[in-house]
Design an enzyme around this catalytic site. Structure first.
Site, PDB file in Angstrom:
ATOM      1  NE  ARG A 290      -6.185   0.944  -1.976  1.00  0.00           N
ATOM      2  CZ  ARG A 290      -5.554   1.493  -0.929  1.00  0.00           C
ATOM      3  NH1 ARG A 290      -4.262   1.284  -0.752  1.00  0.00           N
ATOM      4  NH2 ARG A 290      -6.197   2.255  -0.077  1.00  0.00           N
TER       5      ARG A 290
ATOM      6  CG  ASP B 253      -3.069   8.205  -1.651  1.00  0.00           C
ATOM      7  OD1 ASP B 253      -2.981   8.731  -0.518  1.00  0.00           O
ATOM      8  OD2 ASP B 253      -2.733   7.040  -1.876  1.00  0.00           O
TER       9      ASP B 253
ATOM     10  CE  LYS C 102      -5.115   5.889   4.262  1.00  0.00           C
ATOM     11  NZ  LYS C 102      -6.090   4.991   3.576  1.00  0.00           N
TER      12      LYS C 102
ATOM     13  NE  ARG D  52      -0.353   1.771   3.542  1.00  0.00           N
ATOM     14  CZ  ARG D  52       0.817   2.409   3.654  1.00  0.00           C
ATOM     15  NH1 ARG D  52       1.945   1.785   3.878  1.00  0.00           N
ATOM     16  NH2 ARG D  52       0.861   3.732   3.538  1.00  0.00           N
ATOM     17  N   GLY D  53       0.239   2.416  -0.138  1.00  0.00           N
ATOM     18  CA  GLY D  53       1.012   3.641  -0.304  1.00  0.00           C
ATOM     19  C   GLY D  53       1.132   3.905  -1.800  1.00  0.00           C
TER      20      GLY D  53
HETATM   21  O1  MRU Z   1      -4.628   3.315   2.008  1.00  0.00           O
HETATM   22  P1  MRU Z   1      -3.151   3.536   1.940  1.00  0.00           P
HETATM   23  O2  MRU Z   1      -2.435   3.031   3.141  1.00  0.00           O
HETATM   24  O3  MRU Z   1      -2.574   3.024   0.645  1.00  0.00           O
HETATM   25  O4  MRU Z   1      -2.994   5.113   1.935  1.00  0.00           O
HETATM   26  C1  MRU Z   1      -1.699   5.663   1.883  1.00  0.00           C
HETATM   27  C2  MRU Z   1      -1.668   7.134   2.011  1.00  0.00           C
HETATM   28  O5  MRU Z   1      -2.680   7.793   2.103  1.00  0.00           O
HETATM   29  C3  MRU Z   1      -0.320   7.779   1.927  1.00  0.00           C
HETATM   30  O6  MRU Z   1      -0.299   8.938   2.694  1.00  0.00           O
HETATM   31  C4  MRU Z   1      -0.011   8.148   0.473  1.00  0.00           C
HETATM   32  O7  MRU Z   1      -0.240   7.037  -0.359  1.00  0.00           O
HETATM   33  C5  MRU Z   1       1.374   8.602   0.296  1.00  0.00           C
HETATM   34  S1  MRU Z   1       2.538   7.268   0.550  1.00  0.00           S
HETATM   35  C6  MRU Z   1       4.082   7.868   0.156  1.00  0.00           C
END
Ligand code: MRU
Length: 337
Positions: A87, A229, A240, A53-54
């Site tokens: 996603r 994102d 997030k 994830r990320g």
């Molecule tokens: O749902 P996730 O854990 O994939 O969400 C991740 C985030 O919101 C991070 O802040 C974002 O992807 C930046 S990661 C460098």
């Protein structure tokens, strides 16, 4: 090795030549288990179920998914469409697949696609190190900062975006203390960011998400530093869930707000934050903690996992192309014509 490397020991996305090894983020910090993907469907599942994830990490994983599809003789059009649908919010996923698709359309074989995926991964790491230095130099010596979610080595090729600024800031002496919000419901902050910070020897304290405004009111932090994102053409930023309320509280208390993201997170084809699709995930993520149901059976929940922070609440967007102060459409277009 630079000084900053002493605070950077984790690589969660590892290509093995015929499989993709992912440090399974569903199990951390209790267990350090590697999840092996041997075809593109394994990668799609890993992205959808949050083993990886990320935003940058899911783009990189998807690129390796295309390589696996080519190696295994899968139908590449179907494989790329399935990966793309895993996603909806992080544009890095679509960006990486578009880049791999250009190779596919040009007739690249599995070996050439492997070279391309490796380049995507290597470029992300280089971007993070550069953003780390750019972002950390905006922070005055001895500052305390707050971060949200996990934006570190686990969420990228390594080093991290917002957490990369924190790694660089600690190495430079500009950051003395990090606060990490737990990031309900999936607890990326509590489970993942604290794991990275403790392992890499960075002074960190966990706070409940609901403690953030109180922390700011007490004058404890100078900057809120988060990842993204998707950044729209006007600077509005999806990140997030909970990021937006941090930005509102930061502005109210005179705390500066920094977004750190590589150019692969910028989506100039999306005009504003209102045009960004926000992922809704299953209510069960909110109705239980660590697999244990905490809410009465029969209860329902609403679980949007991202929100949009309007550009006018952001003091700085840090990308590897440079820093945008007080972002708006004109400023964005200078760096991303
Ligand atoms: O749902 P996730 O854990 O994939 O969400 C991740 C985030 O919101 C991070 O802040 C974002 O992807 C930046 S990661 C460098």
């Amino acid at each position: 090795m630079t000084t900053n490397d002493s605070h950077d020991s984790i690589r969660a996305v590892q290509w093995q030549g015929d499989r993709l090894r992912l440090l399974d983020q569903r199990r951390l910090p209790a267990e350090e288990i590697w999840f092996d993907c041997v075809n593109s469907n394994d990668v799609t599942r890993a992205i959808r179920d949050l083993a990886v994830r990320g935003a940058p990490a899911i783009g990189i994983a998807a690129a390796w998914g295309v390589v696996l599809a080519a190696q295994k003789g899968e139908d590449l059009v179907t494989a790329m469409a399935t990966l793309r649908a895993a996603r909806p919010t992080a544009v890095n996923l679509m960006w990486a697949l578009d880049r791999m698709n250009r190779g596919v359309v040009a007739g690249a074989d599995a070996a050439a696609l492997e070279t391309e995926a490796q380049a995507i991964q290597d470029e992300d790491l280089a971007a993070n190190r550069h953003m780390g230095e750019l972002g950390a130099s905006l922070i005055e010596a001895g500052s305390h900062v707050l971060t949200h979610c996990n934006t570190g080595s686990l969420a990228t090729a390594g080093y991290g975006t917002a957490l990369g600024v924190i790694r660089a800031g600690v190495a430079m002496g500009n950051i003395e203390q990090v606060y990490a919000g737990e990031t309900r419901p999936w607890q990326q902050g509590a489970r993942l960011t604290m794991w990275e910070l403790v392992r890499d020897g960075i002074p960190a304290k966990l706070i409940a998400d609901s403690a953030a405004s109180h922390l700011m009111k007490d004058g404890k932090v100078k900057w809120v530093i988060v990842g993204a994102d998707r950044i729209a053409a006007n600077g509005d930023t999806a990140n997030k869930i909970g990021t937006y309320q941090l930005a509102i509280a930061a502005r109210h208390h005179g705390v500066k707000f920094m977004v750190v993201a590589p150019s692969t997170t910028v989506d100039m084809a999306t005009a504003t934050g209102a045009d960004i699709e926000i992922e809704l995930r299953d209510a069960t993520e909110l109705l239980s903690i660590g697999g244990t149901r905490t809410v009465i059976e029969g209860a329902d929940a609403w679980n949007p996992v991202f929100d949009v922070t309007p550009a006018d609440l952001i003091d700085a967007i840090v990308t590897e192309r440079g820093v945008i102060l007080k972002p708006d459409e004109d400023q964005m277009r200078i760096l991303f014509p």
